[in-house]
Design a protein around this motif. Sequence first.
Motif, mmCIF file in Angstrom:
data_model
loop_
_atom_site.group_PDB
_atom_site.id
_atom_site.type_symbol
_atom_site.label_atom_id
_atom_site.label_comp_id
_atom_site.label_asym_id
_atom_site.label_seq_id
_atom_site.Cartn_x
_atom_site.Cartn_y
_atom_site.Cartn_z
ATOM 1 N N ARG A 400 3.158 8.318 -0.955
ATOM 2 C CA ARG A 400 2.149 8.236 -2.020
ATOM 3 C C ARG A 400 2.249 6.886 -2.743
ATOM 4 O O ARG A 400 3.350 6.359 -2.928
ATOM 5 N N ASP A 401 1.084 6.316 -3.102
ATOM 6 C CA ASP A 401 1.092 5.052 -3.853
ATOM 7 C C ASP A 401 1.784 5.270 -5.195
ATOM 8 O O ASP A 401 1.535 6.258 -5.881
ATOM 9 N N ARG A 402 2.639 4.352 -5.582
ATOM 10 C CA ARG A 402 3.352 4.498 -6.861
ATOM 11 C C ARG A 402 2.884 3.486 -7.890
ATOM 12 O O ARG A 402 3.174 3.609 -9.064
ATOM 13 N N LEU A 405 -0.068 4.826 -10.033
ATOM 14 C CA LEU A 405 0.048 6.230 -9.652
ATOM 15 C C LEU A 405 -1.326 6.834 -9.392
ATOM 16 O O LEU A 405 -1.516 7.653 -8.523
ATOM 17 N N PHE A 406 -2.312 6.407 -10.183
ATOM 18 C CA PHE A 406 -3.689 6.906 -10.037
ATOM 19 C C PHE A 406 -4.635 5.852 -10.593
ATOM 20 O O PHE A 406 -4.239 4.944 -11.328
ATOM 21 N N ASN A 416 -6.163 8.951 -6.030
ATOM 22 C CA ASN A 416 -4.773 8.643 -5.618
ATOM 23 C C ASN A 416 -4.804 8.061 -4.211
ATOM 24 O O ASN A 416 -5.665 8.432 -3.401
ATOM 25 N N TYR A 418 -2.695 7.186 -0.515
ATOM 26 C CA TYR A 418 -1.557 7.636 0.315
ATOM 27 C C TYR A 418 -1.523 6.843 1.630
ATOM 28 O O TYR A 418 -2.580 6.494 2.164
ATOM 29 N N PHE A 506 -0.509 15.074 -6.265
ATOM 30 C CA PHE A 506 -1.674 14.327 -6.754
ATOM 31 C C PHE A 506 -1.477 14.139 -8.264
ATOM 32 O O PHE A 506 -1.247 15.103 -8.994
#
Length: 511
Positions: A400-402, A405-406, A416, A418, A506
């Motif tokens: 997941r993208d960090r 985060l969103f 989000n 990924y 998510f």
Amino acid sequence: MKAGDDTYAGGPGPVRHDVEAVNARRRQALYQPRVKIFPKRTWGTFRKLKWWIMAVTLGIYWITPWIRWDRGPNAPDQAVLVDFANRRFYFFFIEIWPQEFFYVAGLLIMAGLGLFLVTSVAGRAWCGYACPQTVWTDLYIWVERLIEGDRNARMRLDKAPWRVEKIAKRSAVYMAWLVIAICTGGAWVFYFADAPTLFVDLFTGQAAPVAYITVGILTATTFTFAGFMREQVCTYMCPWPRIQGAMLDEDSLLVTYNAWRGEPRSRGQKRTAAEGVEAGDCIDCNACVVVCPMGIDIRDGNQLECITCALCIDACNDIMGKVGRPQGLISYTTLRDYNTHASEAKTSGRAEATARQRTVGVSHVVRPRTLIYAGLWSLIGIIMLFALATRDRLDINVLRDRNPLFVTLSDGSIRNGYTLKILNMLPQRRAFTVSLEGLPAATLWLAGDSEETPTRSIDVEVEPDRLKEIKVFVRQAPEAVEPGAVDVSFLVSGSDGETVSEATEFFAPGQ
Ligand code: SF4
Ligand code: SF4
């Protein structure tokens, strides 16, 4: 060496050899020089067995890289291959990926248990028959004997000054050893690349430097270990003789000199009989010592140096035949049987105990300890076979993208990102559908694609035997956004019905 002092069945007695065990007590000093060993040729059951095992093990080693195995157009056709470049291990119909390395670990555990089992049944049978050091040393001694002759001829040549005959014979031996050593090192590298291609590359100078270095190192170690160091590798370098003691018990079969039958040894039995002295069966001919590749005297008892090759059994059985005594003065015997026979010899007499001397039977092999080893070995084997038969040929990894985060989009929805790594472990191109499990109102799309048509799944094709990395975005409509982290899974389904999924989260603002 001289003729025996006695006559047997009307003929001269067996030849007696002037020899002393290399580890004889009176010679032992802390740093003593190596005593050269010139094993004499022997014939018999165990020698034949050793030739067969040598032929089979060397055959397997040299032939295996040349066996072809058709895996289709997208995979190598070498039956056994360690493919470092693509991080795969191929063994006939089995293909092991790096993440499946536990199969190799399982095989190593099975090999260890197998070794424990063999050792608890028959001592160092591995060392005496199948260890590469033993097999190659045996081969080198065979070459040496072919060119220089048997024990006495080799000893004479060794002591002779460096004249034409010695230079010619030694050069021939060293050349033959070198060829075997090069073939040994050469065969090893064929396990790590396509053998026919690498064979040509090695001769045309196009192979990778590491291939030449590996062949060079293995050539040097084979030449040195089997040609010159021989028994010293087993006695001083190998840890196994020290470990094996823990695996033996009083029911383990060991090559044993039956002293209750052989002692007191005598070089002239008829003479001692005439003098009223009861001699044992050992005629002190030293035939068991001169054939021993470790140069020891089994009559000194079980020793760390003994690799249980049983060549002394063959030599002594031959002598017992010549002097008209039953075979088995040296035999595979357990400590328990030895003690039984020794006490029988005391109570009922040596002849009675010899007549009752027990041969190797099923009860020596089937006992609680060996059953436990065999049971564990089989259990691991069955578990591995089951795991192999039912293992996935598809895998997914989700990152997941960090940062960030969103992302909050202009309409208030939350996005989000990924990274999905889809692993196709079959040698065919495969089509997959990637879909969401959870977040019922969410949609997803491939990075770079338009999100005009909201969808819950996307189609992906993955090349044979390859990993495909894709970037996807998941968008949650504003009215369905829950603050904080919500569980969601990516499900990958193949057109052949195989599916895998991986859970992730998510993120939305809040909490
Ligand atoms: S044990 Fe057998 S081979 Fe060894 S010295 Fe005695 S008779 Fe000869
Ligand atoms: S004593 Fe016998 S069994 Fe042991 S290494 Fe020597 S020949 Fe082989």
